[in-house]
Design an enzyme around this catalytic site. Structure first.
Site, PDB file in Angstrom:
ATOM      1  N   ALA A  10       0.816  -1.224   0.000  1.00  0.00           N
ATOM      2  CA  ALA A  10       0.000   0.000   0.000  1.00  0.00           C
ATOM      3  C   ALA A  10       0.852   1.276   0.000  1.00  0.00           C
ATOM      4  O   ALA A  10       0.315   2.375   0.060  1.00  0.00           O
ATOM      5  CB  ALA A  10      -0.940   0.008   1.211  1.00  0.00           C
ATOM      6  N   PHE A  14      -0.999   1.114  -7.086  1.00  0.00           N
ATOM      7  CA  PHE A  14      -2.375   0.617  -6.939  1.00  0.00           C
ATOM      8  C   PHE A  14      -2.772   0.521  -5.464  1.00  0.00           C
ATOM      9  O   PHE A  14      -3.897   0.848  -5.085  1.00  0.00           O
ATOM     10  CB  PHE A  14      -2.524  -0.795  -7.524  1.00  0.00           C
ATOM     11  N   ARG A  35       8.371  -0.064   3.261  1.00  0.00           N
ATOM     12  CA  ARG A  35       8.838   1.297   3.568  1.00  0.00           C
ATOM     13  C   ARG A  35       8.010   1.888   4.716  1.00  0.00           C
ATOM     14  O   ARG A  35       6.926   2.435   4.503  1.00  0.00           O
ATOM     15  CB  ARG A  35       8.787   2.156   2.302  1.00  0.00           C
ATOM     16  N   TYR A 150       8.491 -12.716 -15.136  1.00  0.00           N
ATOM     17  CA  TYR A 150       7.392 -11.891 -14.604  1.00  0.00           C
ATOM     18  C   TYR A 150       6.048 -12.430 -15.115  1.00  0.00           C
ATOM     19  O   TYR A 150       5.113 -12.657 -14.330  1.00  0.00           O
ATOM     20  CB  TYR A 150       7.569 -10.424 -14.998  1.00  0.00           C
ATOM     21  N   GLY A 181      -3.150  -3.937 -17.860  1.00  0.00           N
ATOM     22  CA  GLY A 181      -2.069  -3.710 -18.816  1.00  0.00           C
ATOM     23  C   GLY A 181      -1.268  -2.498 -18.372  1.00  0.00           C
ATOM     24  O   GLY A 181      -1.034  -2.317 -17.173  1.00  0.00           O
TER      25      GLY A 181
HETATM   26  P1  NDP Z   1       4.355  -0.114  -7.451  1.00  0.00           P
HETATM   27  O1  NDP Z   1       5.803  -0.403  -7.660  1.00  0.00           O
HETATM   28  O2  NDP Z   1       3.893   1.285  -7.616  1.00  0.00           O
HETATM   29  O3  NDP Z   1       3.902  -0.650  -6.018  1.00  0.00           O
HETATM   30  C1  NDP Z   1       4.270  -1.938  -5.595  1.00  0.00           C
HETATM   31  C2  NDP Z   1       3.927  -2.146  -4.125  1.00  0.00           C
HETATM   32  O4  NDP Z   1       4.323  -3.483  -3.761  1.00  0.00           O
HETATM   33  C3  NDP Z   1       4.656  -1.187  -3.205  1.00  0.00           C
HETATM   34  O5  NDP Z   1       3.770  -0.725  -2.220  1.00  0.00           O
HETATM   35  C4  NDP Z   1       5.738  -2.048  -2.581  1.00  0.00           C
HETATM   36  O6  NDP Z   1       5.978  -1.619  -1.237  1.00  0.00           O
HETATM   37  C5  NDP Z   1       5.075  -3.440  -2.563  1.00  0.00           C
HETATM   38  N1  NDP Z   1       6.090  -4.487  -2.536  1.00  0.00           N
HETATM   39  C6  NDP Z   1       6.954  -4.843  -3.514  1.00  0.00           C
HETATM   40  N2  NDP Z   1       7.784  -5.804  -3.072  1.00  0.00           N
HETATM   41  C7  NDP Z   1       7.431  -6.071  -1.788  1.00  0.00           C
HETATM   42  C8  NDP Z   1       7.923  -6.946  -0.785  1.00  0.00           C
HETATM   43  N3  NDP Z   1       8.953  -7.779  -1.019  1.00  0.00           N
HETATM   44  N4  NDP Z   1       7.329  -6.961   0.426  1.00  0.00           N
HETATM   45  C9  NDP Z   1       6.291  -6.142   0.671  1.00  0.00           C
HETATM   46  N5  NDP Z   1       5.773  -5.280  -0.219  1.00  0.00           N
HETATM   47  C10 NDP Z   1       6.346  -5.249  -1.436  1.00  0.00           C
HETATM   48  O7  NDP Z   1       3.598  -1.090  -8.482  1.00  0.00           O
HETATM   49  P2  NDP Z   1       2.044  -1.153  -8.909  1.00  0.00           P
HETATM   50  O8  NDP Z   1       1.184  -0.485  -7.948  1.00  0.00           O
HETATM   51  O9  NDP Z   1       1.951  -0.767 -10.339  1.00  0.00           O
HETATM   52  O10 NDP Z   1       1.829  -2.734  -8.867  1.00  0.00           O
HETATM   53  C11 NDP Z   1       0.980  -3.383  -7.944  1.00  0.00           C
HETATM   54  C12 NDP Z   1       0.688  -4.774  -8.460  1.00  0.00           C
HETATM   55  O11 NDP Z   1       0.051  -4.699  -9.723  1.00  0.00           O
HETATM   56  C13 NDP Z   1       1.931  -5.656  -8.676  1.00  0.00           C
HETATM   57  O12 NDP Z   1       1.617  -6.972  -8.278  1.00  0.00           O
HETATM   58  C14 NDP Z   1       2.162  -5.576 -10.189  1.00  0.00           C
HETATM   59  O13 NDP Z   1       2.831  -6.714 -10.680  1.00  0.00           O
HETATM   60  C15 NDP Z   1       0.740  -5.490 -10.689  1.00  0.00           C
HETATM   61  N6  NDP Z   1       0.581  -4.887 -12.006  1.00  0.00           N
HETATM   62  C16 NDP Z   1       1.085  -3.647 -12.308  1.00  0.00           C
HETATM   63  C17 NDP Z   1       0.897  -3.121 -13.562  1.00  0.00           C
HETATM   64  C18 NDP Z   1       1.466  -1.797 -13.994  1.00  0.00           C
HETATM   65  O14 NDP Z   1       1.588  -1.554 -15.211  1.00  0.00           O
HETATM   66  N7  NDP Z   1       1.799  -0.908 -13.088  1.00  0.00           N
HETATM   67  C19 NDP Z   1       0.109  -3.825 -14.571  1.00  0.00           C
HETATM   68  C20 NDP Z   1      -0.335  -5.131 -14.157  1.00  0.00           C
HETATM   69  C21 NDP Z   1      -0.134  -5.613 -12.909  1.00  0.00           C
HETATM   70  P3  NDP Z   1       7.428  -1.473  -0.552  1.00  0.00           P
HETATM   71  O15 NDP Z   1       8.412  -1.163  -1.641  1.00  0.00           O
HETATM   72  O16 NDP Z   1       7.252  -0.378   0.442  1.00  0.00           O
HETATM   73  O17 NDP Z   1       7.655  -2.790   0.076  1.00  0.00           O
HETATM   74  C1  8X3 Z   2       2.504  -5.042 -15.891  1.00  0.00           C
HETATM   75  C2  8X3 Z   2       2.065  -4.873 -17.294  1.00  0.00           C
HETATM   76  O1  8X3 Z   2       2.755  -5.292 -19.706  1.00  0.00           O
HETATM   77  O2  8X3 Z   2       4.386  -4.258 -18.231  1.00  0.00           O
HETATM   78  O3  8X3 Z   2       2.084  -6.252 -15.381  1.00  0.00           O
HETATM   79  O4  8X3 Z   2       3.877  -6.576 -18.006  1.00  0.00           O
HETATM   80  S1  8X3 Z   2       3.343  -5.267 -18.353  1.00  0.00           S
END
Ligand code: NDP
Ligand code: 8X3
Length: 250
Positions: A10, A14, A35, A150, A181
């Protein structure tokens, strides 16, 4: 009775947008991430919403299980678990990838998701009520160069979500896999190891999805009447579509 949503990851993207969305509707929130300072800031920004923060690395099985056990009574009955924490690392072809990065994606996107699901699901089944929302990706269905591990982790999320539904038949626990996406968040900054210029280029000249859009979709899917289950939902920006098969010509 006020409902409780548990959102992993969080501190950005997202997860943060979803926290804001549910807070606006008066939900209780359990928010996680590594964080700590961002969790503190987020809790302050969401005040007076009831927020409980948990700082742990989702790859650490014991930390995850301890955190789930540590929930104070008023946050202990989780109505919705959003398995959002996740990441992509690198965009190299498989033969050039860093094995540590592959392992990190498996540990975070697959194993971390399993740990927290296993910790919170029994309570949902016992209460015969709950909803697990997983953040998959279009990358779990459609391959692209550099998507390799991934995409593999997100294919797992897709199949695991459907298999959960098979196990949960007969209960009122719902499972939804959201498959976005192109969406602008910190995702690409993480993917390119902090290279913000490279990350910005991913979204240059196009209109990607915003984290608020995903928050709205997740909120909608989780507030439908309780007999309705959205199994999976693919969402891309209007500026994104599919390409034809690639063919190597000699
Ligand atoms: P962000 O990088 O903006 O946010 C990722 C979040 O995941 C952060 O809050 C981070 O918190 C947390 N996180 C990552 N690794 C860890 C860990 N080891 N332990 C605990 N928390 C963790 O990415 P998005 O919001 O874009 O992505 C959210 C989800 O959506 C992911 O699963 C991603 O794969 C998926 N997604 C994203 C897309 C995109 O284009 N953005 C498209 C499709 C899917 P912190 O670093 O503080 O731990
Ligand atoms: C994130 C979307 O297309 O970069 O899951 O893999 S993409």
């Amino acid at each position: 009775m006020t409902k409780t949503v548990f959102i992993t990851g969080a501190t950005a993207g997202f997860g943060k947008a979803m926290a804001e969305r549910y807070a606006r509707e008066g939900w209780k929130l359990v928010l996680t991430g590594r964080r700590a300072e961002r969790l503190v800031e987020l809790k302050a920004a969401l005040a007076p919403a009831p927020v409980h923060t948990l700082c742990f690395d989702i790859r650490d099985r014991k930390a995850v299980l301890d955190a789930a056990q540590s929930l104070p009574e008023e946050f202990a009955n989780i109505d919705i678990l959003v398995n959002n924490a996740g990441l992509a690392l690198g965009l190299e072809p498989a033969q050039a990838c860093d094995l540590d990065e592959w392992e990190c994606m498996v540990d975070t996107n697959i194993k971390g998701l399993l740990y927290i699901t296993r910790a919170l699901l029994p309570g949902m089944v016992e209460r015969n009520s709950g909803h697990i929302v997983n953040l998959g990706s279009v990358a779990g269905t459609y391959p692209y160069p550099g998507g390799n591990a991934y995409g593999g982790t997100k294919a797992f999320v897709n199949q695991f979500s459907k298999n959960l539904l098979a196990d949960l038949l007969g209960t009122r626990v719902r499972v939804t896999n959201i498959e976005p996406g192109l969406c602008e968040s910190e995702f690409s900054v993480v993917r390119f190891n902090g290279d913000t210029d490279k990350a910005a280029k991913v979204y240059e000249g196009t209109e990607p999805i915003r984290p608020d859009d995903i928050a709205e979709i997740v909120y909608w899917a989780t507030t439908l009447p309780p007999h309705v289950n959205i199994n999976s939902l693919e969402v891309m920006p209007v500026d994104q579509a599919f390409n034809h098969f690639a063919i190597n010509r000699k």
